[in-house]
Design an enzyme around this catalytic site. Structure first.
Site, PDB file in Angstrom:
ATOM      1  N   TYR A   3      -2.962  -1.723  10.197  1.00 30.37           N
ATOM      2  CA  TYR A   3      -2.942  -1.943   8.748  1.00 30.37           C
ATOM      3  C   TYR A   3      -1.679  -1.337   8.131  1.00 30.37           C
ATOM      4  O   TYR A   3      -0.963  -2.005   7.376  1.00 30.37           O
ATOM      5  CB  TYR A   3      -4.183  -1.328   8.104  1.00 30.37           C
ATOM      6  CG  TYR A   3      -4.193  -1.424   6.597  1.00 30.37           C
ATOM      7  CD1 TYR A   3      -4.722  -2.538   5.966  1.00 30.37           C
ATOM      8  CD2 TYR A   3      -3.674  -0.401   5.803  1.00 30.37           C
ATOM      9  CE1 TYR A   3      -4.732  -2.642   4.582  1.00 30.37           C
ATOM     10  CE2 TYR A   3      -3.674  -0.493   4.429  1.00 30.37           C
ATOM     11  CZ  TYR A   3      -4.206  -1.615   3.812  1.00 30.37           C
ATOM     12  OH  TYR A   3      -4.207  -1.710   2.437  1.00 30.37           O
TER      13      TYR A   3
ATOM     14  N   SER B 218       0.863  -1.187   0.000  1.00 34.93           N
ATOM     15  CA  SER B 218       0.000   0.000   0.000  1.00 34.93           C
ATOM     16  C   SER B 218       0.889   1.222   0.000  1.00 34.93           C
ATOM     17  O   SER B 218       2.045   1.167   0.472  1.00 34.93           O
ATOM     18  CB  SER B 218      -0.881   0.007   1.256  1.00 34.93           C
ATOM     19  OG  SER B 218      -1.550   1.239   1.412  1.00 34.93           O
TER      20      SER B 218
END
Length: 257
Positions: free
Chosen positions: A151, A138
């Site tokens: 996350y 990400s």
């Protein structure tokens, strides 16, 4: 990575980025096995595409991962691409004592899941011609979204793990990192409609174009993620962190209104 004729295992393939990329790879001539927890979602994603196959997998269960890997290799001996895409994202408040179940599930799915599945398949992949492992990280691996701390931390960890994996497997298995920006998917509530996030189909098209390059870049980065990927290198990490935090809060507020 070959530009067609691969046999690809795509985790998290029943929706979102996994589904969209599975369709792109299928349509260019690859065979794709999409894996996920829900058979109904997998069936919907595979509908009408004869070279997309489905397999149920819960990456939180190590024993299930090992059994799954053995069965996939038996059913698809030509498997040469592992695409670690499955992930979950939870908002967390760190300002007081809390239930850690969301954090622990995030670590298990996002970090242990890819490590376990890669380990389970590595001997097979090393023996395959044109083998590759693709790890989906990400933009938040490089600048965290403070509202989703675990996350962001797992994606930073998978980025680091991918660097080590690439170095150790040099000359044996190609290792590629795909780092998306914020994309309009159902990863978090309301995200599929959230303003400022990249439309899923546009993201998938841009990613597919980079996977069509020869050689394949070691990092697949669309233009929209460079703001995060290059922040530290360009000496603007603190500024980017502040901007990201404020912008994300405003986007969620606007999208959820």
């Amino acid at each position: 990575m070959k530009t067609n004729g691969n046999t690809i295992l795509m985790t998290g393939g029943g929706s979102g980025i996994g589904e969209a990329l599975a369709h792109r790879f299928h349509d260019r001539g690859d065979t794709v096995i999409i894996a996920g927890r829900r058979q109904d979602a997998l069936d919907r994603a595979a509908a009408g595409r004869e070279r997309i196959h489905t397999a149920v997998l819960d990456v939180e269960d190590d024993a299930a991962v090992q059994s799954f890997a053995r069965q996939i290799v038996a059913d698809f001996p030509a498997l040469n691409i592992l695409f670690n895409n499955a992930g979950i994202m939870r908002f967390e408040d760190l300002t007081g004592r809390r239930d850690l179940s969301d954090a622990e599930a995030t670590v298990t799915t996002n970090l242990l899941g890819p490590i376990r599945l890669t380990n389970a398949l590595i001997d097979h992949l090393v023996a395959q011609p044109d083998a590759a492992i693709v790890n989906v990280t990400s933009g938040l691996a490089f600048v965290p979204l403070v509202a989703t701390p675990t996350y962001s931390a797992t994606k930073a960890a998978i980025h680091s793990y991918t660097v080590s994996l690439r170095t150790q497997l040099a000359g044996k298995v190609e290792v590629i990192e795909l780092a998306p920006p914020g994309v309009q998917t159902d990863l978090t509530p309301g995200q599929a409609r959230r303003p400022g996030y990249m439309p899923l189909e546009a993201f998938a098209d841009a990613v597919a174009a980079q996977f069509a390059q020869d050689p394949t870049p070691s990092e697949i980065l669309v233009d929209e993620v460079q703001f995060l990927r290059q922040a530290e290198r360009e000496g603007r990490f603190d500024e980017t962190l502040k901007t990201l935090t404020e912008r994300a809060a405003a986007q969620r507020k606007a999208g959820d209104a």
